[in-house]
Write an enzyme that holds these catalytic residues in place. Structure first.
Site, PDB file in Angstrom:
ATOM      1  N   LYS A  70       0.853  -1.191   0.000  1.00 38.97           N
ATOM      2  CA  LYS A  70       0.000   0.000   0.000  1.00 38.97           C
ATOM      3  C   LYS A  70       0.885   1.236   0.000  1.00 38.97           C
ATOM      4  O   LYS A  70       1.193   1.793   1.055  1.00 38.97           O
ATOM      5  CB  LYS A  70      -0.937  -0.025   1.210  1.00 38.97           C
ATOM      6  CG  LYS A  70      -1.921  -1.193   1.174  1.00 38.97           C
ATOM      7  CD  LYS A  70      -2.796  -1.250   2.418  1.00 38.97           C
ATOM      8  CE  LYS A  70      -3.808  -2.393   2.319  1.00 38.97           C
ATOM      9  NZ  LYS A  70      -4.664  -2.499   3.516  1.00 38.97           N
ATOM     10  N   LYS A  82      -4.655   6.265   2.207  1.00 35.90           N
ATOM     11  CA  LYS A  82      -5.203   6.264   3.573  1.00 35.90           C
ATOM     12  C   LYS A  82      -4.093   6.230   4.609  1.00 35.90           C
ATOM     13  O   LYS A  82      -4.296   6.638   5.760  1.00 35.90           O
ATOM     14  CB  LYS A  82      -6.191   5.118   3.771  1.00 35.90           C
ATOM     15  CG  LYS A  82      -5.665   3.720   3.480  1.00 35.90           C
ATOM     16  CD  LYS A  82      -4.931   3.084   4.634  1.00 35.90           C
ATOM     17  CE  LYS A  82      -4.313   1.772   4.203  1.00 35.90           C
ATOM     18  NZ  LYS A  82      -3.452   1.164   5.231  1.00 35.90           N
ATOM     19  N   ASP A 132     -10.769   0.757   4.488  1.00 37.53           N
ATOM     20  CA  ASP A 132      -9.363   0.731   4.886  1.00 37.53           C
ATOM     21  C   ASP A 132      -9.008   1.974   5.698  1.00 37.53           C
ATOM     22  O   ASP A 132      -8.219   1.920   6.644  1.00 37.53           O
ATOM     23  CB  ASP A 132      -8.481   0.638   3.633  1.00 37.53           C
ATOM     24  CG  ASP A 132      -7.196  -0.133   3.881  1.00 37.53           C
ATOM     25  OD1 ASP A 132      -6.935  -0.506   5.035  1.00 37.53           O
ATOM     26  OD2 ASP A 132      -6.447  -0.356   2.911  1.00 37.53           O
ATOM     27  N   ASN A 181       0.990   3.014  10.955  1.00 33.16           N
ATOM     28  CA  ASN A 181       0.898   4.425  10.563  1.00 33.16           C
ATOM     29  C   ASN A 181       0.257   5.256  11.676  1.00 33.16           C
ATOM     30  O   ASN A 181       0.749   6.328  12.033  1.00 33.16           O
ATOM     31  CB  ASN A 181       0.091   4.559   9.267  1.00 33.16           C
ATOM     32  CG  ASN A 181       0.793   3.915   8.092  1.00 33.16           C
ATOM     33  OD1 ASN A 181       1.753   4.440   7.562  1.00 33.16           O
ATOM     34  ND2 ASN A 181       0.328   2.739   7.689  1.00 33.16           N
TER      35      ASN A 181
END
Length: 332
Positions: A106, A192, A245, A257
Site C-alpha cells: 500500500k 489512507k 481501509d 501508521n
C-alpha cells in the site's frame, strides 16, 4: 490445491500465507532473514511480526530466491513498496515461464509516483507476465491470523486475476469481493496511510472525537480528489479499498501508521518513534510521493501538505493544525 510463493515475511504476508495454507494450498515463503526462515520452519512462528500466532505447519520458508521462483506459478508479493521494484527485477532475471503476481503493498513509489502494480509491470518482462492484481482493504494481520472476520477487495485490469485472487483467499473468516477499479483500490490503500499518520497525531495530542471525525472525512475528500484526477472511480473510495481501509487504519493501534502519528503527537521525534517500532511505516514514503504528485497534478491536499511539513520540514504539529483550521473559507 495450488502452489503459491509468498515473497516477504512481514506481518501481512505471514497472515495471508496462513490463510492460503488453511485453504489447502501449498505455500512457500521467501525472505532474506535466515533466522526468520529457520524459526518458521522449526517453530511455525514469526514472532517478530506476529508475536503470539502459531502458523499452519504446512507452510515452509526459504531464503533461496531460485527455489522460491521455481516453486509456483502464482506469486503473492507481500513486500514494502520501496523494496518491490528491486525484488520484482530479481525475480524477472530468473524467470523462464509466465507467472501471476498478486500484491498487498500500500504505497506510491517515490520519484516515479507509480502504483505498485505499475512497478511490477515495469519490472517483469511481458513474456513472463500472466497478470497483476492487488488484494486490499481493512485487514489487520493480527486479526486475520486469529481468524477474526475480515473483508477485502481483489482487483486487476484482468478480471480473471481478480477472480483467481478471490478463489484462492476466500473462506469462512476472510470474505473477498472483486472490484474492476485497480487504480482506485491501489490508491485507496496507499493514500489512507497518510491520513492514518495524521489521525494518530490528532489522538496523540489529545484532541477529541470531533477532530478525529473531521480528519477522516476531509482526508477521504482529498483522497477522492487525487484519485479521480488519476483515473479512479470516485465510488471506489466509498468501498472496502477506500473508506473501509481508512477507518480501520485511522482508529486502531494495530496500524503502524497510526502508531507513528500517535508517538509524534506525544512529542517524540520521528527517529525516536521509528526506532521504537522497528517496522516499515508506508505512510512516511507515501506522504513524500503524494505531496509532490499532488503539486504536479494541481490537486488541493491540505492534510497531506500539513503532514509533509511535520515529517520533512520539522514544523510543529500544533502549528500545522492551526494552519489547517485557519485556511481560507471554503464550501464543502
Amino acid at each position: 490445491m495450488t502452489k503459491i510463493t509468498v515473497f516477504g515475511m512481514g506481518s501481512f504476508g505471514t497472515a495471508l500465507a496462513n490463510v492460503l495454507a488453511e485453504n489447502g494450498h501449498d505455500v512457500l515463503m521467501w525472505g532474506k532473514n535466515q533466522d526468520a526462515v529457520d524459526e518458521l520452519n522449526t517453530c511455525h512462528t514469526n514472532k517478530k511480526y506476529l508475536k503470539y500466532a502459531k502458523l499452519d505447519v504446512n507452510i515452509i520458508a526459504t531464503s533461496d530466491m531460485t527455489k522460491a521462483i521455481q516453486f509456483a506459478d502464482i506469486y503473492l508479493m507481500a513486500l514494502p513498496t520501496k523494496a518491490m521494484r528491486e525484488v520484482a527485477s530479481q525475480i524477472n532475471d530468473k524467470l523462464t515461464s509466465k507467472k501471476t503476481f498478486i500484491h498487498v503493498a500500500k504505497g506510491i513509489e517515490n520519484g516515479t509516483f507509480k502504483r505498485v502494480s505499475e512497478m511490477i509491470e515495469d519490472s517483469i518482462s511481458p513474456e513472463y507476465n500472466a497478470g497483476i492484481g492487488v488484494l486490499s482493504g481493512p485487514s489487520h494481520a493480527e486479526e486475520v491470523v486469529v481468524k477474526q472476520p475480515t473483508t477485502v477487495a481483489a482487483s486487476s485490469k484482468d478480471k480473471s486475476v481478480s477472480k483467481l485472487t478471490q478463489d484462492l483467499f476466500m473462506n469462512d473468516y476472510l470474505r473477498v469481493y472483486t472490484n474492476d477499479d485497480l487504480i482506485g483500490v491501489e490508491l485507496g490503500g496507499a493514500l489512507k496511510n497518510i491520513i492514518a499518520v495524521a489521525s494518530g497525531i490528532v489522538a496523540g495530542i489529545g484532541y477529541g472525537d470531533n477532530a478525529k471525525a473531521a480528519l477522516m472525512t476531509r482526508g477521504l475528500a482529498e483522497i477522492s480528489r487525487l484519485g479521480e484526477k488519476l483515473g479512479a472511480d470516485p465510488m471506489t473510495f466509498l468501498g472496502l479499498g477506500g473508506i473501509g481501509d481508512l477507518i480501520v487504519t485511522c482508529t486502531s493501534t494495530h496500524s503502524r501508521n497510526f502508531t507513528l502519528g500517535y508517538k509524534l503527537g506525544q512529542g517524540e521525534s520521528m527517529d525516536q518513534a521509528l526506532s521504537e517500532m522497528n517496522m516499515v511505516v508506508e505512510g512516511i514514503y507515501t506522504t513524500k510521493s503524494v505531496y509532490h504528485l499532488a503539486k504536479e497534478k494541481n490537486v488541493d491536499m491540505p492534510i497531506t501538505n500539513a503532514l509533509y511539513r511535520v515529517l520533512f520540514e520539522n514544523i510543529s504539529v500544533k502549528e500545522c493544525v492551526k494552519d489547517l483550521m485557519e485556511r481560507d473559507k471554503k464550501s464543502e
